[in-house]
Design a protein around this motif. Structure first.
Motif, PDB file in Angstrom:
ATOM      1  N   LEU A   1      42.175  39.161  23.577  1.00 47.19           N
ATOM      2  CA  LEU A   1      41.995  38.409  24.810  1.00 47.19           C
ATOM      3  C   LEU A   1      40.818  38.898  25.646  1.00 47.19           C
ATOM      4  O   LEU A   1      40.389  38.207  26.584  1.00 47.19           O
ATOM      5  N   TYR A   2      40.286  40.063  25.335  1.00 46.16           N
ATOM      6  CA  TYR A   2      39.311  40.737  26.181  1.00 46.16           C
ATOM      7  C   TYR A   2      38.037  39.905  26.330  1.00 46.16           C
ATOM      8  O   TYR A   2      37.319  39.662  25.360  1.00 46.16           O
TER       9      TYR A   2
ATOM     10  N   ARG B   1      44.952  43.538  30.092  1.00 43.88           N
ATOM     11  CA  ARG B   1      43.636  44.195  30.111  1.00 43.88           C
ATOM     12  C   ARG B   1      42.641  43.263  30.776  1.00 43.88           C
ATOM     13  O   ARG B   1      42.725  42.042  30.628  1.00 43.88           O
ATOM     14  N   SER B   2      41.682  43.826  31.488  1.00 42.81           N
ATOM     15  CA  SER B   2      40.694  43.025  32.210  1.00 42.81           C
ATOM     16  C   SER B   2      39.281  43.448  31.845  1.00 42.81           C
ATOM     17  O   SER B   2      39.034  44.553  31.371  1.00 42.81           O
TER      18      SER B   2
ATOM     19  N   ILE C   1      41.482  38.465  32.910  1.00 45.48           N
ATOM     20  CA  ILE C   1      42.630  39.342  32.688  1.00 45.48           C
ATOM     21  C   ILE C   1      43.517  38.686  31.634  1.00 45.48           C
ATOM     22  O   ILE C   1      44.045  37.595  31.853  1.00 45.48           O
ATOM     23  N   GLY C   2      43.659  39.337  30.493  1.00 47.14           N
ATOM     24  CA  GLY C   2      44.583  38.878  29.478  1.00 47.14           C
ATOM     25  C   GLY C   2      45.956  39.484  29.715  1.00 47.14           C
ATOM     26  O   GLY C   2      46.075  40.689  29.933  1.00 47.14           O
TER      27      GLY C   2
ATOM     28  N   ASN D   1      45.578  33.893  29.666  1.00 46.32           N
ATOM     29  CA  ASN D   1      44.310  34.482  30.074  1.00 46.32           C
ATOM     30  C   ASN D   1      43.937  33.928  31.440  1.00 46.32           C
ATOM     31  O   ASN D   1      44.017  32.718  31.672  1.00 46.32           O
ATOM     32  N   ILE D   2      43.570  34.816  32.332  1.00 48.11           N
ATOM     33  CA  ILE D   2      43.210  34.464  33.706  1.00 48.11           C
ATOM     34  C   ILE D   2      41.714  34.708  33.872  1.00 48.11           C
ATOM     35  O   ILE D   2      41.219  35.789  33.522  1.00 48.11           O
TER      36      ILE D   2
END
Length: 592
Positions: free
Chosen positions: A262-263, A488-489, A498-499, A544-545
């Protein structure tokens, strides 16, 4: 058993620890990939090349990765693919060849060029920044201008027999994708396979971030000094198994690997790369054994036919210092000290008829409460200005106020007063891929290379998936998000992502409901100037944000204490989420 290609991720940034190459060689790999470049790195390498025409590349690749390991590299037949060429791939290749000759070995070195567009900067003078719409900076301020190349030039070099391929700027995952395309003869139109190879590259490009580094449950990684670097075992059908060398510490779980997946990908259904548009939203991760995670389900679509170009340019100067304050009302005392230095500097600027600072930042962080009103706090004061002398004036006045400060000021420094530094800002834009001419050479012989440039068909995506409605009714419990999720962001320019991965699939609907755009905006209200976007990944029970305009310009252009949003996930995990008590009971005993 299907043939697999074992690819080791040996470097995630310029300056990483040098022992990964030897560790991965001992662990058994077919290919090693090295990612040295970030946008700001390009500007640093450009300045180095301006001072010395023979510089402009990452020398660590030659001195730390290649030279000490040349005998084992030659013996094992491992291929090395690296973007260490930076602004001067040819000079990097010459340095590698000199090391090979000194060792009495025979290895073939290829070079990929064509990403450097500085000589063509005038052609793009009228373009706008792809995110902010700003105008292109003046030519004399631009330090670097590089397009992100894809995998095909590296594939051509490998097919011609190269043992080591050195590129300038390319997509971080393109090196791994190139290795897969070469070994399995994947064509440029096999988009699902290209997406899988790109996913493998994305997992490897940050080194041990996939094996327990920067992991929410970092205690599970054990002794970080001996952490294992990632190995992706890629099969011809695009399935991936991520692992690490035996005997190393770290941890490879669905959670640690999904955090890296997701990073910094933005929209997981439209991760845009030069060779393919990736859809990772339905990727499924399964624990296939101790420190072994399988990934399947990556999907791909034709690329856009455009390439991203990142220019870096000088945008004035910045300077500041971090100091500590303790005692009663430490935060108020620290701000009073910093404000006094700023007021004095502004008064001097007015007396000289000079303009005010373009940006200031007075920022408190940390803090240790003691007995009664006692506190300990760290505080940062920083400014930006077009003129380095104005920044220097602020630094002089700030330190010169030290005897007039409230009590409790202290700081550590071994080099005297801080100095102004140039602000390197990022300017991104798109160009047609057909505008780029790549040059691929193998030991000075130019290779015929004509990349295919498919015309992408118009596609209409299905509506974005939405998580199921959360459970309702029953006894409720309020718990920290970290009890329900990993996160993690990271950053992309002035945007942060941010995932968030649910520790239990049933928790994701509650997490989605609790992390509304409004809640996220309120949490990051002091920094957020743009919008909040949310994306659902049903395959990995994750979201995911993405927040735009949240990093004060990002990178060296920012005065923030966290200009890359690396701490944002930790802030988010501190939020409380209401969930059914029955869900907490179901989650008990579930471990990664």
């Amino acid at each position: 058993m299907a043939e697999t290609l074992r690819i080791g991720g040996a470097c995630g940034f310029w300056g990483e620890a040098p022992h990964a190459t030897a560790q991965l060689l001992a662990g058994g790999v077919d290919v090693l990939v090295y990612d040295y470049l970030a946008e700001i790195t390009m500007s640093l390498l450009a300045r180095a090349k301006a001072r010395d025409p023979g510089a402009g590349y990452a020398p660590d690749f030659v001195t730390d990765a290649v030279t000490p390991n040349l005998i084992e590299i030659a013996k094992s037949g491992v291929k090395l693919l690296s973007n260490a060429g930076g602004m001067n791939p040819a000079a990097c290749a010459n340095a590698v060849r000199a090391a090979i000759d000194a060792a009495g070995l025979s290895l073939r070195v290829a070079v990929v060029e064509g990403d450097d567009l500085m000589s063509r900067a005038e052609e793009y003078a009228g373009v706008s920044e792809m995110f902010s719409g700003a105008a292109m900076p003046q030519r004399d301020k631009i330090a670097s201008m590089n397009a992100y190349l894809g995998a095909l030039p590296v594939v051509a070099a490998l097919r011609a027999g190269a043992n080591i391929v050195i590129t300038g700027r390319c997509a971080d995952s393109a090196l791994t994708l190139a290795a897969c395309m070469w070994r399995f003869d994947w064509g440029p139109g096999s988009y699902d396979l290209l997406a899988a190879g790109s996913l493998a590259g994305h997992l490897l490009e940050c080194g041990p971030q996939a094996t327990g580094g920067n992991f929410t449950d970092w205690e599970a990684a054990g002794d970080l000094a001996r952490i294992g670097y990632p190995i992706a075992e890629v099969a011809e059908d695009g399935s991936i198994l991520l692992t690490k060398p035996q005997g190393t510490t770290g941890t490879v779980t669905r959670a640690s690997v999904c955090e890296q997946m997701l990073y910094e990908i933005g929209d997981p259904r439209a991760y845009l790369l030069p060779d393919v548009i990736c859809d990772f939203s339905r990727v499924v991760l399964l624990q296939a054994g101790p420190d072994r995670v399988s990934l399947t389900g990556a999907r791909g679509r034709p690329p856009t036919g455009q390439l991203k170009v990142c220019a870096t340019y000088q945008d004035g100067y910045r300077g500041g210092m971090v100091f500590q304050m303790n005692g009663r009302n430490a935060g108020r005392k620290a701000r009073a000290f910093a404000q006094a230095g700023l007021d004095r500097a502004r008064a001097r600027l007015r007396d000289m008829g000079a303009p005010d600072f373009t940006e200031t930042a007075l920022e408190a962080f940390g803090g240790h409460p003691g007995q009664g009103d006692y506190q300990e706090i760290a505080f940062k004061a920083a400014v930006r200005h077009p003129d380095a002398r104005a920044v220097g004036l602020f630094l002089k006045e700030l330190t010169g106020t030290a005897l007039a400060t409230p009590p409790g000021l202290h700081f550590f420094t071994g080099a005297g007063r801080p100095k102004p530094t140039p602000v390197v800002a990022l300017f991104s834009f798109l160009i047609e891929a057909a505008d780029i001419t790549c040059r691929v050479t193998l030991d000075e012989d130019e290779l015929a290379f004509a990349p295919g440039l498919p015309s992408p068909p118009r596609e209409t995506l299905e509506p974005a998936p939405q998580p199921p409605a959360p459970e309702t009714g029953g006894e409720q419990a309020t718990v920290p998000l970290e009890q329900l999720a990993w996160a993690r962001s990271g950053d992309k320019g002035d945007s942060a992502s941010i995932g968030v991965i649910a520790r239990h699939p049933d928790a994701l609907p509650r997490i989605w409901a609790g992390l509304s755009a409004e809640v996220i905006a309120q949490l990051f209200e002091p920094e957020l100037r743009g919008e909040v976007q949310r994306y659902y990944l049903p395959g990995s029970h994750a979201m995911n944000i993405v927040m735009t305009q949240v990093l004060g310009g990002g990178g060296i252009a920012s005065l923030r204490n966290d200009p890359q949003g690396k701490s944002f996930a930790q802030r988010l995990l501190s939020l409380s989420i209401a969930v059914p008590a029955s869900l907490i009971h179901r989650m008990e005993g579930v471990a990664e």
